[in-house]
Design an enzyme around this catalytic site. Sequence first.
Site, PDB file in Angstrom:
ATOM      1  N   ASN A  97       0.842  -1.207   0.000  1.00 42.40           N
ATOM      2  CA  ASN A  97       0.000   0.000   0.000  1.00 42.40           C
ATOM      3  C   ASN A  97       0.867   1.242   0.000  1.00 42.40           C
ATOM      4  O   ASN A  97       1.977   1.245   0.549  1.00 42.40           O
ATOM      5  CB  ASN A  97      -0.945  -0.017   1.210  1.00 42.40           C
ATOM      6  N   PHE A 109      -1.153   8.422   4.277  1.00 40.63           N
ATOM      7  CA  PHE A 109      -1.840   9.148   5.359  1.00 40.63           C
ATOM      8  C   PHE A 109      -3.120   9.827   4.863  1.00 40.63           C
ATOM      9  O   PHE A 109      -3.358  11.007   5.142  1.00 40.63           O
ATOM     10  CB  PHE A 109      -0.923  10.198   5.999  1.00 40.63           C
ATOM     11  N   SER A 168       6.221   5.479   8.331  1.00 43.90           N
ATOM     12  CA  SER A 168       5.529   5.127   7.095  1.00 43.90           C
ATOM     13  C   SER A 168       6.415   5.472   5.897  1.00 43.90           C
ATOM     14  O   SER A 168       6.974   6.569   5.830  1.00 43.90           O
ATOM     15  CB  SER A 168       4.206   5.899   6.988  1.00 43.90           C
ATOM     16  N   ASN A 184       5.385   6.016   2.951  1.00 43.02           N
ATOM     17  CA  ASN A 184       4.548   6.626   1.917  1.00 43.02           C
ATOM     18  C   ASN A 184       4.386   8.132   2.056  1.00 43.02           C
ATOM     19  O   ASN A 184       3.643   8.745   1.298  1.00 43.02           O
ATOM     20  CB  ASN A 184       3.168   5.952   1.916  1.00 43.02           C
ATOM     21  N   THR A 185       5.045   8.725   3.059  1.00 42.65           N
ATOM     22  CA  THR A 185       5.037  10.181   3.229  1.00 42.65           C
ATOM     23  C   THR A 185       6.470  10.674   3.079  1.00 42.65           C
ATOM     24  O   THR A 185       7.350  10.245   3.845  1.00 42.65           O
ATOM     25  CB  THR A 185       4.484  10.575   4.603  1.00 42.65           C
ATOM     26  N   LYS A 200       6.375   4.529  16.671  1.00 48.04           N
ATOM     27  CA  LYS A 200       6.332   3.388  15.747  1.00 48.04           C
ATOM     28  C   LYS A 200       7.482   3.499  14.760  1.00 48.04           C
ATOM     29  O   LYS A 200       7.646   4.528  14.092  1.00 48.04           O
ATOM     30  CB  LYS A 200       4.988   3.367  14.997  1.00 48.04           C
ATOM     31  N   ASN A 232       6.581  -1.050  11.339  1.00 42.53           N
ATOM     32  CA  ASN A 232       5.720  -0.628  10.240  1.00 42.53           C
ATOM     33  C   ASN A 232       5.975  -1.515   9.019  1.00 42.53           C
ATOM     34  O   ASN A 232       6.642  -2.539   9.110  1.00 42.53           O
ATOM     35  CB  ASN A 232       5.988   0.845   9.910  1.00 42.53           C
TER      36      ASN A 232
END
Length: 449
Positions: A213, A217, A283, A285-286, A338, A367
């Site tokens: 994925n 966010f 994460s 993805n940011t 995290k 994560n």
Amino acid sequence: QILYSRLVDYQLKYQIPINTHSMLKARVLWRSPLDSSCFQHHYVRVFTNASNHESSSAISRRIATVSLYSVSLLSLSFITYAYYDYTTSTDLPFNLYGLLRPILFRIDPERAHNLAVRAYQLAKPVRNAFGMVYKNGADPSTLGTNLETKVWHLSFANPVGIAAGFDKHGQCIDGLFDTGFGFVEIGSVTPKPQNGNDRPRVWRLPEDEAVINRYGFNSDGHDMVRQRLHRRLSNARRHSFGKLGVNLGKNKYVTEANAVHDYAQGIEAFCEYADYLVINVSSPNTPGLRDLQRREIMHDLLSTLRQTRDRVHNEQFASSPMAACVQCKPPPPPLLVKIAPDLSDTEIEDIAAVVQQVGIDGIIVSNTTIAREGLRTDASITAEYGGLSGKPVFAKSNDVLRKMFKACNGQVPLIGVGGISSVQDAYTKIKCGASLVQLYTGVVYKGPV
């Protein structure tokens, strides 16, 4: 007799069956002042219409019979396929989710995710019928499982929770508790609403029991999620046994220097609603988010956020009806961080040192990963950028978990996440040093209960 003989002649000539209706019609025509040719014309027309009517009825019955047999055969074939697919890929007894999974896997992954969130918001009897309620949603600690776990000042009905990422916006908290989870973590929640990355942004990897994925966010924002949590507190039917965690993120285009303000706003918004708070700096993805895991940056970030947590908690207690009773003051919600599984040994030791120096209450390990080693799924899918979760992360996250437990000398509670899909997997995480465990992708492949 003449009429009957004529009818027989026409029956033989036109191969038309004789019935009462056609005979009556013919008799009326016979008695009318019509010549023989006219009689023949009407007689044939009447017989033909009657025959067509009877043929249509027979055809309709035949179609209905064939359709019934076809549907029955297709249903049996589908159930057989679903049974084989679920039992061979999960080693679990066949259940209703096993029947639904082939259908869900035909749907776009993100749409299926959204449908699942909506399903958890349905009335309990409906969810119960679909196998989404465990023991009628009873408090797991009352079921005699002896799984109650105490971490920090909190008592968890069992050590198994749902990880952040499933209920991103706090929409189905109590529905998830009905499934039997001891705690639910929502988020990540960002200060301002944002859509996240462009679609498509979720891919299933069935051969690896994994998911990629790059949501980025996507969030309804602090205000909307806070309103939902406030309404939940006033709901007498909410579950009081489950513990709620709120995972906090930063908005996409907020710079590294200003990230602390986004997280501080999250603490101010959710400190009174959350049983624990999570600072998500891992994460993939940011853009730039994982840079916050560097030692100096993380030290400053977590120091400021711990002070913010303490300040907000003190202010909220001072304004409460219990303010006069100093001994009644509850401890603040634990503050966790995290981290990613893609860390070097030095980075693990640095994070462990910072957490202990600052006084952070716990660490979530870990994560999603950006690694792609050992996957069997087609390269056209595995090449997609984003975080990989599921079974392929299990060994990597366990390795980081063991190292983090050792680096912290067992003094910092850890939540183990990554690749859990069975009781044995959860127990392995606990043996690696986890006090609690979380899962998410395992639910996608094996079902909620």
